[in-house]
Write a protein that holds these residues in place. Structure first.
Motif, PDB file in Angstrom:
ATOM      1  N   MET A   1       0.877  -1.187   0.039  1.00 18.53           N
ATOM      2  CA  MET A   1       0.054  -0.275   0.011  1.00 18.53           C
ATOM      3  C   MET A   1       1.244   1.229   0.109  1.00 18.53           C
ATOM      4  O   MET A   1       0.266   2.568   0.699  1.00 18.53           O
ATOM      5  CB  MET A   1      -0.699   0.151   1.703  1.00 18.53           C
ATOM      6  CG  MET A   1      -1.898  -1.216   1.763  1.00 18.53           C
ATOM      7  SD  MET A   1      -2.944  -1.228   0.462  1.00 18.53           S
ATOM      8  CE  MET A   1      -3.938  -2.674   0.979  1.00 18.53           C
ATOM      9  N   SER A   2       1.812   1.269  -0.725  1.00 21.98           N
ATOM     10  CA  SER A   2       3.008   2.675  -0.848  1.00 21.98           C
ATOM     11  C   SER A   2       2.568   3.751  -1.768  1.00 21.98           C
ATOM     12  O   SER A   2       2.265   4.525  -0.648  1.00 21.98           O
ATOM     13  CB  SER A   2       4.587   1.746  -1.214  1.00 21.98           C
ATOM     14  OG  SER A   2       4.225   1.135  -2.419  1.00 21.98           O
ATOM     15  N   GLU A   3       1.907   3.218  -3.026  1.00 25.45           N
ATOM     16  CA  GLU A   3       1.782   4.723  -3.516  1.00 25.45           C
ATOM     17  C   GLU A   3       0.345   4.819  -4.202  1.00 25.45           C
ATOM     18  O   GLU A   3       0.476   4.988  -5.031  1.00 25.45           O
ATOM     19  CB  GLU A   3       3.209   4.928  -4.516  1.00 25.45           C
ATOM     20  CG  GLU A   3       3.784   4.039  -4.499  1.00 25.45           C
ATOM     21  CD  GLU A   3       3.504   2.778  -5.013  1.00 25.45           C
ATOM     22  OE1 GLU A   3       4.490   1.600  -4.185  1.00 25.45           O
ATOM     23  OE2 GLU A   3       2.430   2.149  -5.932  1.00 25.45           O
ATOM     24  N   LEU A   4      -0.272   4.076  -3.559  1.00 21.95           N
ATOM     25  CA  LEU A   4      -1.563   3.905  -4.268  1.00 21.95           C
ATOM     26  C   LEU A   4      -2.293   4.952  -4.858  1.00 21.95           C
ATOM     27  O   LEU A   4      -2.247   5.308  -3.391  1.00 21.95           O
ATOM     28  CB  LEU A   4      -2.482   2.544  -3.389  1.00 21.95           C
ATOM     29  CG  LEU A   4      -2.096   1.046  -4.005  1.00 21.95           C
ATOM     30  CD1 LEU A   4      -3.394   0.308  -3.364  1.00 21.95           C
ATOM     31  CD2 LEU A   4      -2.086   0.782  -5.267  1.00 21.95           C
ATOM     32  N   PRO A   5      -2.302   5.255  -6.120  1.00 21.22           N
ATOM     33  CA  PRO A   5      -3.249   6.742  -5.626  1.00 21.22           C
ATOM     34  C   PRO A   5      -4.220   7.108  -5.302  1.00 21.22           C
ATOM     35  O   PRO A   5      -5.245   8.228  -5.125  1.00 21.22           O
ATOM     36  CB  PRO A   5      -3.165   7.229  -7.599  1.00 21.22           C
ATOM     37  CG  PRO A   5      -3.318   6.036  -8.240  1.00 21.22           C
ATOM     38  CD  PRO A   5      -2.684   4.960  -7.078  1.00 21.22           C
ATOM     39  N   TYR A   6      -5.248   6.161  -5.826  1.00 23.69           N
ATOM     40  CA  TYR A   6      -6.956   6.740  -5.026  1.00 23.69           C
ATOM     41  C   TYR A   6      -6.724   5.585  -3.514  1.00 23.69           C
ATOM     42  O   TYR A   6      -7.756   5.643  -2.952  1.00 23.69           O
ATOM     43  CB  TYR A   6      -7.620   5.756  -5.831  1.00 23.69           C
ATOM     44  CG  TYR A   6      -7.529   5.847  -7.564  1.00 23.69           C
ATOM     45  CD1 TYR A   6      -6.773   4.704  -8.163  1.00 23.69           C
ATOM     46  CD2 TYR A   6      -8.615   7.064  -7.956  1.00 23.69           C
ATOM     47  CE1 TYR A   6      -6.783   5.187  -9.291  1.00 23.69           C
ATOM     48  CE2 TYR A   6      -8.270   7.928  -8.720  1.00 23.69           C
ATOM     49  CZ  TYR A   6      -7.316   6.680 -10.458  1.00 23.69           C
ATOM     50  OH  TYR A   6      -7.185   7.057 -10.763  1.00 23.69           O
ATOM     51  N   GLY A   7      -5.897   5.648  -3.001  1.00 24.34           N
ATOM     52  CA  GLY A   7      -6.000   4.979  -1.433  1.00 24.34           C
ATOM     53  C   GLY A   7      -6.068   3.793  -1.535  1.00 24.34           C
ATOM     54  O   GLY A   7      -5.561   2.773  -2.543  1.00 24.34           O
ATOM     55  N   PRO A   8      -6.498   2.988  -0.235  1.00 18.25           N
ATOM     56  CA  PRO A   8      -5.999   1.913  -0.102  1.00 18.25           C
ATOM     57  C   PRO A   8      -7.574   1.386  -0.025  1.00 18.25           C
ATOM     58  O   PRO A   8      -8.546   1.781  -0.807  1.00 18.25           O
ATOM     59  CB  PRO A   8      -6.980   1.648   1.647  1.00 18.25           C
ATOM     60  CG  PRO A   8      -6.636   3.046   2.356  1.00 18.25           C
ATOM     61  CD  PRO A   8      -6.247   4.421   1.678  1.00 18.25           C
ATOM     62  N   PRO A   9      -7.720   0.101  -1.456  1.00 24.30           N
ATOM     63  CA  PRO A   9      -8.182  -0.628  -2.055  1.00 24.30           C
ATOM     64  C   PRO A   9      -9.613  -0.739  -0.608  1.00 24.30           C
ATOM     65  O   PRO A   9      -9.562  -0.876   0.563  1.00 24.30           O
ATOM     66  CB  PRO A   9      -7.901  -2.385  -2.277  1.00 24.30           C
ATOM     67  CG  PRO A   9      -6.596  -2.253  -1.765  1.00 24.30           C
ATOM     68  CD  PRO A   9      -6.176  -1.176  -1.148  1.00 24.30           C
TER      69      PRO A   9
ATOM     70  N   PRO B  21       3.171  -0.266 -15.361  1.00 24.47           N
ATOM     71  CA  PRO B  21       2.527   0.227 -13.883  1.00 24.47           C
ATOM     72  C   PRO B  21       1.599   0.284 -13.329  1.00 24.47           C
ATOM     73  O   PRO B  21       1.102  -0.078 -12.358  1.00 24.47           O
ATOM     74  CB  PRO B  21       4.122   1.364 -13.853  1.00 24.47           C
ATOM     75  CG  PRO B  21       4.084   1.381 -14.692  1.00 24.47           C
ATOM     76  CD  PRO B  21       4.662   0.619 -15.801  1.00 24.47           C
ATOM     77  N   LYS B  22       1.167   1.191 -14.457  1.00 27.74           N
ATOM     78  CA  LYS B  22      -0.913   1.444 -14.304  1.00 27.74           C
ATOM     79  C   LYS B  22      -1.197  -0.072 -13.929  1.00 27.74           C
ATOM     80  O   LYS B  22      -2.215  -0.138 -13.486  1.00 27.74           O
ATOM     81  CB  LYS B  22      -1.073   2.304 -15.263  1.00 27.74           C
ATOM     82  CG  LYS B  22      -0.754   3.795 -15.775  1.00 27.74           C
ATOM     83  CD  LYS B  22      -2.076   4.953 -15.583  1.00 27.74           C
ATOM     84  CE  LYS B  22      -1.031   5.584 -15.699  1.00 27.74           C
ATOM     85  NZ  LYS B  22      -1.010   6.502 -17.198  1.00 27.74           N
ATOM     86  N   PHE B  23      -1.216  -0.866 -14.677  1.00 23.84           N
ATOM     87  CA  PHE B  23      -1.258  -2.009 -15.047  1.00 23.84           C
ATOM     88  C   PHE B  23      -1.450  -2.796 -13.300  1.00 23.84           C
ATOM     89  O   PHE B  23      -2.302  -3.785 -12.802  1.00 23.84           O
ATOM     90  CB  PHE B  23      -1.567  -3.287 -16.281  1.00 23.84           C
ATOM     91  CG  PHE B  23      -2.029  -4.407 -16.001  1.00 23.84           C
ATOM     92  CD1 PHE B  23      -0.996  -5.718 -15.758  1.00 23.84           C
ATOM     93  CD2 PHE B  23      -3.328  -4.576 -16.624  1.00 23.84           C
ATOM     94  CE1 PHE B  23      -1.373  -6.918 -15.827  1.00 23.84           C
ATOM     95  CE2 PHE B  23      -4.081  -5.986 -16.281  1.00 23.84           C
ATOM     96  CZ  PHE B  23      -3.397  -6.840 -16.021  1.00 23.84           C
ATOM     97  N   ASN B  24       0.030  -2.778 -13.375  1.00 23.83           N
ATOM     98  CA  ASN B  24       0.075  -2.750 -11.751  1.00 23.83           C
ATOM     99  C   ASN B  24      -0.751  -2.567 -10.184  1.00 23.83           C
ATOM    100  O   ASN B  24      -1.471  -3.445  -9.614  1.00 23.83           O
ATOM    101  CB  ASN B  24       1.631  -3.553 -11.135  1.00 23.83           C
ATOM    102  CG  ASN B  24       2.582  -4.029 -12.322  1.00 23.83           C
ATOM    103  OD1 ASN B  24       2.348  -4.850 -12.774  1.00 23.83           O
ATOM    104  ND2 ASN B  24       3.905  -3.961 -12.225  1.00 23.83           N
ATOM    105  N   LYS B  28      -3.483  -4.676  -7.924  1.00 23.35           N
ATOM    106  CA  LYS B  28      -3.126  -4.073  -6.550  1.00 23.35           C
ATOM    107  C   LYS B  28      -4.835  -3.936  -5.819  1.00 23.35           C
ATOM    108  O   LYS B  28      -4.927  -4.557  -5.708  1.00 23.35           O
ATOM    109  CB  LYS B  28      -2.449  -3.269  -6.119  1.00 23.35           C
ATOM    110  CG  LYS B  28      -1.050  -3.531  -5.914  1.00 23.35           C
ATOM    111  CD  LYS B  28      -0.064  -2.717  -5.199  1.00 23.35           C
ATOM    112  CE  LYS B  28       1.340  -2.872  -4.983  1.00 23.35           C
ATOM    113  NZ  LYS B  28       2.541  -1.965  -6.179  1.00 23.35           N
ATOM    114  N   TYR B  29      -5.474  -3.370  -6.752  1.00 21.15           N
ATOM    115  CA  TYR B  29      -6.871  -2.824  -6.567  1.00 21.15           C
ATOM    116  C   TYR B  29      -7.980  -4.091  -7.372  1.00 21.15           C
ATOM    117  O   TYR B  29      -8.840  -4.493  -6.075  1.00 21.15           O
ATOM    118  CB  TYR B  29      -7.805  -1.430  -6.537  1.00 21.15           C
ATOM    119  CG  TYR B  29      -6.919  -0.406  -6.388  1.00 21.15           C
ATOM    120  CD1 TYR B  29      -6.290   0.356  -6.664  1.00 21.15           C
ATOM    121  CD2 TYR B  29      -7.637  -0.152  -5.275  1.00 21.15           C
ATOM    122  CE1 TYR B  29      -5.844   1.830  -6.771  1.00 21.15           C
ATOM    123  CE2 TYR B  29      -6.954   1.357  -4.636  1.00 21.15           C
ATOM    124  CZ  TYR B  29      -6.456   2.178  -5.900  1.00 21.15           C
ATOM    125  OH  TYR B  29      -6.220   3.416  -5.198  1.00 21.15           O
ATOM    126  N   ALA B  30      -7.464  -4.943  -7.891  1.00 20.47           N
ATOM    127  CA  ALA B  30      -8.641  -5.871  -8.946  1.00 20.47           C
ATOM    128  C   ALA B  30      -8.930  -6.382  -7.782  1.00 20.47           C
ATOM    129  O   ALA B  30      -9.440  -7.616  -7.427  1.00 20.47           O
ATOM    130  CB  ALA B  30      -8.014  -6.254  -9.746  1.00 20.47           C
TER     131      ALA B  30
END
Lengths: 83, 99
Positions: A1-9, B21-24, B28-30
């Motif tokens: 969870m380092s640099e996720l642009p929309y915050g934590p999932p 990188p965007k796909f990664n 991570k969200y998916a």
């Protein structure tokens, strides 16, 4: 969870995820099944239609021939008395 | 034209390299949000369905605030829409059946 642009999932509830995937699967199955059923019906209808088309084409040709002959006769009658 | 066609594989390569990188990040969200439910979550699913049914039976669904009701309606609608997406995939045609 380092640099996720929309915050934590977001932790989506398992019921929602189960609903989504099961509806997707059910939809794929239903789509394939219905497509199969409809294409079989259409194949049968196309056979019948092809046979009728032959009969219909003949009838139309005959009717056109009769109409053309009648038209030619009418034209000749129009031309004839004037002579 | 020949030079443009020659550049296509390098264009595709650079597009993939940019998208990776965007796909990664998407993966991570998916993995958390879009993953199919695990077998260990089945009791939670059963409890959820039970709650839905009891709230429908006792009429507790009328006691929500409008905000909750709108959110629930939108989520429910989205879940139902996946059925129609699946149907489009199954019939292999987007609008209507291809007979």
């Amino acid at each position: 969870m380092s640099e996720l642009p929309y915050g934590p999932p977001v932790r989506v509830s398992p019921l929602i995820r189960f609903g989504r995937w099961s509806f997707l699967g059910a939809g794929i199955l239903y789509g394939a099944f219905h497509q199969n059923r409809l294409s079989k019906k259409e194949a049968k209808f196309r056979e019948v239609e092809a046979k009728e088309k032959v009969i219909r084409d003949e009838k139309l040709k005959k009717e056109k021939a009769i109409a053309a002959a009648a038209e030619i006769k009418a034209l000749e009658e129009m031309v004839a008395p004037k002579k | 034209m020949a030079s443009a066609v020659g550049k296509v594989p390098s264009l595709i390569g650079s597009a993939i390299a940019q998208a990776r990188p965007k796909f990664n990040i998407f993966m991570k969200y998916a993995r958390v949000e879009l993953a199919p439910p695990k077998l260990s979550e089945i009791p939670q699913i059963k409890a959820g369905i039970g709650k839905l049914l009891t709230s429908a039976k006792t009429g507790a669904w009328k006691d929500q605030t409008i905000k909750q009701a709108t959110l629930n309606a939108l989520v429910g609608a989205e879940v139902i829409f996946w059925f129609y997406v699946g149907e489009c995939i199954g019939k292999r045609h987007i609008v209507g059946y291809d007979v």
